[in-house]
Design an enzyme around this catalytic site. Structure first.
Site, PDB file in Angstrom:
ATOM      1  N   ASP A   1      40.183  44.458  41.864  1.00 42.56           N
ATOM      2  CA  ASP A   1      39.170  43.777  41.065  1.00 42.56           C
ATOM      3  C   ASP A   1      39.834  42.641  40.278  1.00 42.56           C
ATOM      4  OD1 ASP A   1      36.566  43.519  39.714  1.00 42.56           O
ATOM      5  OD2 ASP A   1      37.603  44.378  37.991  1.00 42.56           O
TER       6      ASP A   1
ATOM      7  N   ASP B   1      38.130  40.533  36.987  1.00 44.55           N
ATOM      8  CA  ASP B   1      37.858  40.554  35.548  1.00 44.55           C
ATOM      9  C   ASP B   1      38.123  41.935  34.968  1.00 44.55           C
ATOM     10  OD1 ASP B   1      36.692  37.820  35.366  1.00 44.55           O
ATOM     11  OD2 ASP B   1      35.152  38.678  36.647  1.00 44.55           O
TER      12      ASP B   1
ATOM     13  N   ASP C   1      38.683  48.437  36.925  1.00 39.28           N
ATOM     14  CA  ASP C   1      38.667  48.755  35.493  1.00 39.28           C
ATOM     15  C   ASP C   1      37.383  49.424  35.041  1.00 39.28           C
ATOM     16  OD1 ASP C   1      37.138  46.261  35.783  1.00 39.28           O
ATOM     17  OD2 ASP C   1      37.181  46.174  33.599  1.00 39.28           O
TER      18      ASP C   1
END
Length: 222
Positions: free
Chosen positions: A16, A18, A176
């Protein structure tokens, strides 16, 4: 090589963007507030972004309108203004997380194929990775507009596995948030979550994952 949680060691990684590789909260706040200025609406702050980001630009802009009392009928205009502003400030208020570059370097040295998979639009993701010196690690970069559905739907992960030429059970997702974990579980990919990202304002260790790390360069399959 031993594996984490009894899972097979990876042959490839899906990572991922961001909240995992780059802290982009400042970019989101700046672009949203420029858009809100255009619409003569009040500003949002970092707390709003950290609770809202992760489900794509459309969701972020729609929630910003709702949060500030904007008219939902102005969504298309808001999206146009947001995209224009984001392209202008992309990366200016963003920083690579400690350990992210070192982790990518080590993964590359291990011979792991890597793809970046984000719900951020591809036209935002690619220049951001390039500006921060990270694009060289990825054979593929897929944004939220690359496939018909976004994470947490498993389709983007399955399509990314196809592009990498690897089986899902040997392709680890690193993210995240619960979006990343839910997509990985549904696709059959093992998943590692970082402790420092956004996750919609919820504690990350509440999420079902195979492992948690505080820095990417701490991730170890041996």
């Amino acid at each position: 090589m031993q594996s984490l949680s009894g899972k097979p060691a990876p042959s490839a990684l899906i990572i991922d963007l961001d909240g995992t590789l780059i802290d982009t909260q400042g970019d989101f706040v700046a672009a949203l507030n420029l858009m809100l200025d255009d619409l003569r609406l009040p500003h949002v702050d970092g707390d709003f972004v950290s609770h809202t980001v992760g489900k794509g630009s459309e969701h972020l802009v729609a929630q910003a309108l709702k949060h500030t009392g904007g008219d939902a009928a102005r969504f298309e205009l808001a999206m146009q203004r947001y995209q224009r502003h984001y392209l202008t400030i992309n990366g200016r208020h963003a920083e690579v997380y400690p350990g992210a570059l070192e982790g990518l370097q080590r993964f590359a040295e291990m011979g792991l194929a890597m793809a970046c998979l984000t719900n951020k639009p591809t036209d935002f993701a690619q220049p951001l990775l390039a500006a921060k010196g990270l694009s060289r690690f990825f054979s593929h970069v897929f944004g939220g507009d690359a496939f018909p559905r976004k994470k947490p739907d498993p389709l983007p992960l399955l399509k990314t596995c196809e592009a990498l030429g690897t089986a899902a059970e040997r392709t680890w997702m690193i993210g995240d948030s619960s979006n990343d974990a839910q997509a990985a579980r549904a696709a059959g990919c093992p998943v590692v979550l970082v402790s420092y990202g956004y996750n919609h304002g919820r504690p990350i260790r509440e999420v079902d994952a195979d492992a948690f790390v505080d820095r990417l360069d701490e991730l170890n399959w041996s």
